[in-house]
Design a protein around this motif. Structure first.
Motif, PDB file in Angstrom:
ATOM      1  N   HIS A  74       0.842  -1.188   0.000  1.00 61.52           N
ATOM      2  CA  HIS A  74       0.000   0.000   0.000  1.00 61.52           C
ATOM      3  C   HIS A  74       0.886   1.251   0.000  1.00 61.52           C
ATOM      4  CE1 HIS A  74      -3.215   2.700   1.323  1.00 61.52           C
ATOM      5  NE2 HIS A  74      -2.342   3.197   2.179  1.00 61.52           N
ATOM      6  N   HIS A  76       1.275   5.705  -1.562  1.00 64.02           N
ATOM      7  CA  HIS A  76       0.673   6.892  -2.163  1.00 64.02           C
ATOM      8  C   HIS A  76       1.631   7.494  -3.174  1.00 64.02           C
ATOM      9  CE1 HIS A  76      -2.700   6.783   0.584  1.00 64.02           C
ATOM     10  NE2 HIS A  76      -1.838   6.429   1.525  1.00 64.02           N
ATOM     11  N   CYS A  92       2.636   5.612   4.771  1.00 63.12           N
ATOM     12  CA  CYS A  92       1.233   5.964   4.908  1.00 63.12           C
ATOM     13  C   CYS A  92       0.969   6.401   6.339  1.00 63.12           C
ATOM     14  CB  CYS A  92       0.328   4.800   4.554  1.00 63.12           C
ATOM     15  SG  CYS A  92      -1.408   5.238   4.814  1.00 63.12           S
ATOM     16  N   HIS A 112      -8.500   4.308   1.249  1.00 61.87           N
ATOM     17  CA  HIS A 112      -8.465   5.766   1.278  1.00 61.87           C
ATOM     18  C   HIS A 112      -7.567   6.228   0.153  1.00 61.87           C
ATOM     19  CE1 HIS A 112      -5.063   4.607   4.036  1.00 61.87           C
ATOM     20  NE2 HIS A 112      -4.447   5.326   3.120  1.00 61.87           N
TER      21      HIS A 112
HETATM   22 ZN   LIG Z   1      -2.427   5.058   2.857  1.00 61.54          ZN
END
Ligand SMILES: [Zn+2]
Ligand SMILES: [Zn+2]
Ligand SMILES: [Zn+2]
Length: 124
Positions: A74, A76, A92, A112
């Motif tokens: 995960h 961004h 994150c 998210h």
């Molecule tokens: Zn995140």
């Protein structure tokens, strides 16, 4: 697996940020892979359907981008407002906030999105 699919996968695996279909196409051409843009799209859709590749959309952009889903944590993205350079952000900070939101709303948070933009070292 076809050779073109292998070439598409190899490129996505070795690139540390999400690529647009046209970027993928341009790079494959450079590697002398015989491919057209339609085939790039078709391969990306097929890889997405089996969960190997993820489709993402950065909010300043119209086009979708693709990156590996398999084997990637995960994360961004950050995008340069000037040259468009994109990097993966492997941190994150939202775990605490997610717990707080679940407590407040009684929702079970599934996902998210968070995106940063600014100026890369070259464009500052
Ligand atoms: Zn995140
Ligand atoms: Zn830049
Ligand atoms: Zn990414």
């Amino acid at each position: 697996m076809t050779r073109t699919r292998q070439a598409v996968l190899g490129l996505l695996e070795s690139t540390k940020y999400p690529l647009s279909p046209s970027e993928l196409y341009a790079r494959l051409k450079k590697q002398n892979v015989a491919i057209d843009l339609v085939t790039v799209y078709r391969n990306l859709h097929a890889l997405k359907a089996i969960g190997v590749v993820r489709q993402i959309k950065l909010h300043q952009e119209e086009q979708f981008r693709y990156e590996m889903e398999e084997g990637r944590e995960h994360h961004h993205h950050i995008r340069c407002k000037s040259c468009g350079k994109i990097e993966d952000l492997l941190l994150c900070p939202l775990k605490k906030l997610t717990a707080l939101i679940e407590q407040e709303t009684r929702f079970l948070v599934g996902d998210h999105s968070l995106e940063f933009s600014g100026w890369c070292p070259k464009c500052q």
